[in-house]
Design an enzyme around this catalytic site. Structure first.
Site: not given
Length: 636
Positions: A241-242, A371, A439-440
């Protein structure tokens, strides 16, 4: 590329320099300089920008003192044409180059294709000598890599022809010049920020397909670009997906033709995506968490391919942004876009289950972008993305005069996006407890890029809820999205503090990003660079791509006195924006006739004032919010 070391033996003391300045980025060339009192040796390496199968390096020895002694440079190369991944064979030399070729030993999926690799390279001699009567001499070496013998030989021959005409490096620089002329982000502000922006833009532009080469098959953008190392490093060069969420919007705004090539890669992978969905028991197309040459799941860990399904919505969001920016219906009518869009809608509908208790649709058993959590129900990001996918599919179906199934509309309208009415924020998923480590960037993505409908109060609450619990050493793109959120709310200092965190991921001297601030993870982390660029390109400007317009709402920190964004593409036009605290100027630098660009106008949000935008025209007004839209009549 045949790597080598320079050795000068019994020569005067040498001084090492590397050309790392902005001019080297502009030229796409690594320059390594060794200097002594008597001579200078220059080593240049570059991947040719227009001859995409060709890499080149040159060595130049330049005499700097009046001596008549020969100067000999010893060359050392550790390169050996062996690979643990390829069944290589040696072929006959070609035009002075050594030749090897072979197929991959293991197919990507069982029974899948085993691509062939062909390589030609100029042999590296043991030494080079500048004779006593010579003041300067250059030697050039080529490496060509392609998927066919015909292509590799053609590329190598073209390289030799350019060497013979003395234009190999200059043609490379010319191609870079043309690319830079089409896009630029420049600001009157701190030098580290300017350097970081140029570095990010350079590395992203290095990863996109070549211009004016419509037959070139693009294979996507991996988080580390072409920096893939040994086995298991840098995500194996796979596509995540980056590409679609973090890199794509920057490319789209400057080079929609390159953005189209990225989408064409996804279209070519559709058969694999259809198989992924079928294997998991669903209809339609489910894009793999890790994609390569077939579109089938190649993630080495099953949990991500099975649960991190937001990737499918991420892919479709890129298609939506492209369509609303270009109005390119041909991609959807003739080139496979509609088949992909419709298959994604089918997948989301089949993935949902109806909850009698809550009277809405659920998506269960997923892993969100965060994640650290998995097998959760109703990820806010995943569900909001599914809703957006379905609404876009219905919209473009109407534009293409295709009947819209009622199921798509009902699922979009009745899917659950978790919301806490008491605390007025979006829980990351059903059962999320405030304070749990994340996580992000996850829920903050609802505000941007999803533009999920919410009040400024809720947007602020989401930012304040997740900012303190997000992993400090997590992936580099995270803080740029918090920065965009605070810029939306005109909280300049808070935005700047978030963006400043990104600098710990930038390594010297070449401004290469690492995935995590502790130095771990992927190298040349394009995802982090893409997020950082979006913080400026969409954050400082307030650009937002909507169904009918390109919004702007500038918010620049105090130390940014002027921002120029050149080459913004919208509906076939090229625009230049110049923004200061007091004034905003918009100029149409190009409005092509073939194919014809759509006429534009600028509209100011508060006053409703309208400004026609024709080619060569420039308009200015006090720095306020507004939008660019298609004009009902052509501007003169």
């Amino acid at each position: 590329m045949a790597l080598f070391a320079l050795a000068f033996g019994q020569q005067p003391a040498l001084t090492l320099m590397s050309c790392t300045g902005m001019s080297s980025w502009k030229k796409g060339t690594f320059c390594h300089v060794l200097q002594s009192t008597d001579y200078t040796a220059i080593h240049q390496i570059y991947a040719h920008h227009s001859l995409v199968h060709l890499m080149a390096f040159s060595i130049t020895i330049r005499r700097s003192a009046h001596t008549g002694q020969p100067i000999t440079v010893q060359l050392q190369t550790p390169f050996v044409p062996k690979s643990q991944d390829l069944d290589l064979h040696q072929g006959p030399d070609f035009q002075g180059a050594h030749y090897v070729y072979g197929t991959t030993l293991v197919p990507e999926v069982e029974g899948g294709p085993q691509p062939t690799v062909h390589m030609l390279w100029t042999p590296v001699p043991q030494d080079l000598t500048l004779c006593g009567e010579e003041q300067e001499q250059s030697w050039e070496f080529l490496t060509a890599v392609a998927e066919s013998e015909e292509e590799v030989k053609r590329s190598y021959s073209e390289g030799l022809a350019l060497i013979a005409s003395g234009s190999l490096h200059s043609s490379h620089i010319h191609a870079w010049d043309a690319l830079w002329q089409g896009c630029c982000i420049d600001l009157d502000g701190p030098l580290p920020l300017r350097q970081a922006l140029y570095g990010c833009l350079y590395y992203l532009l290095s990863a996109i397909p070549p211009r004016d080469n419509p037959g070139f098959l693009f294979h996507g953008i991996s988080p580390g670009g072409l920096s893939n190392g040994t086995q298991g490093e840098d995500y194996w060069g796979h596509v995540f997906w980056d590409q679609d969420t973090w890199v794509f919007p920057n490319i789209l705004l400057f080079y929609p033709e390159a953005a189209r090539a990225i989408l064409e890669y996804r279209i070519r992978m559709l058969e694999g995506a259809l198989r992924n969905a079928e294997e998991q028991g669903y209809k339609g197309a489910k894009f793999p968490w890790e994609s390569a040459a077939t579109g089938q799941e190649v993630c080495p860990e099953d949990i991500y391919g099975a649960q991190e399904i937001h990737i499918t919505g991420d892919v479709l969001m890129a298609f939506e942004q492209y369509y609303y920016t270009t109005q390119d219906q041909k991609l959807f009518r003739e080139d496979g876009g509609w088949k992909l869009v419709g298959a994604v809608a089918q997948y989301w509908c089949s993935r949902m289950v109806w909850s009698e208790e809550e009277q809405c649709y659920h998506i269960r058993g997923v892993m969100p972008p965060d994640e650290y959590h998995y097998q959760v129900d109703n990820s806010a990001y995943t569900n909001a993305l599914a809703q957006r996918s379905l609404r876009f599919t219905a919209d473009i179906a109407q534009d293409l005069l295709i009947p819209v199934p009622e199921e798509w509309v009902e699922c979009a309208n009745k899917i659950k996006v978790p919301f806490d009415m008491e605390k007025k924020y979006h829980p990351e998923y059903d059962g999320y407890s405030p304070g749990e480590l994340v996580k992000q960037a996850d829920v903050v993505l609802l505000g941007f890029p999803l533009m999920h409908s919410m009040s400024p109060e809720v947007r602020r609450n989401d930012l304040e809820m997740y900012e303190p619990v997000t992993e400090v050493n997590g992936p580099a793109m995270t803080w740029s999205m918090f920065a965009v959120g605070w810029l939306e709310l005109k909280e300049m200092q808070r935005a700047q503090s978030q963006l400043n965190k990104c600098f710990s991921n930038i390594t010297e001297p070449f401004k290469i990003w690492v995935e995590n601030s502790d130095g771990s993870g992927a190298v040349n982390f394009l995802t982090g660079m893409g997020g950082f660029l979006q913080a400026v390109l969409f954050g400082y400007t307030g650009f937002r791509i909507t169904k009918t317009s390109l919004l702007f709402n500038p918010s620049c920190p105090d130390d940014i006195h002027k921002l120029k964004v050149t080459g913004v593409s919208y509906l076939g036009n090229k625009l230049k924006f110049t923004i200061t605290k007091e004034e905003m100027r918009i100029e149409v630098s190009e409005s092509p006739l073939d194919p014809p660009a759509l006429p534009l106008e600028a509209v100011l949000e508060e006053s409703g004032q309208r400004f026609p935008l024709g080619e060569g025209q420039s308009i200015s007004f006090p720095t306020v919010a507004g939008w660019i839209q298609r004009s009902p009549t052509k501007a003169h």
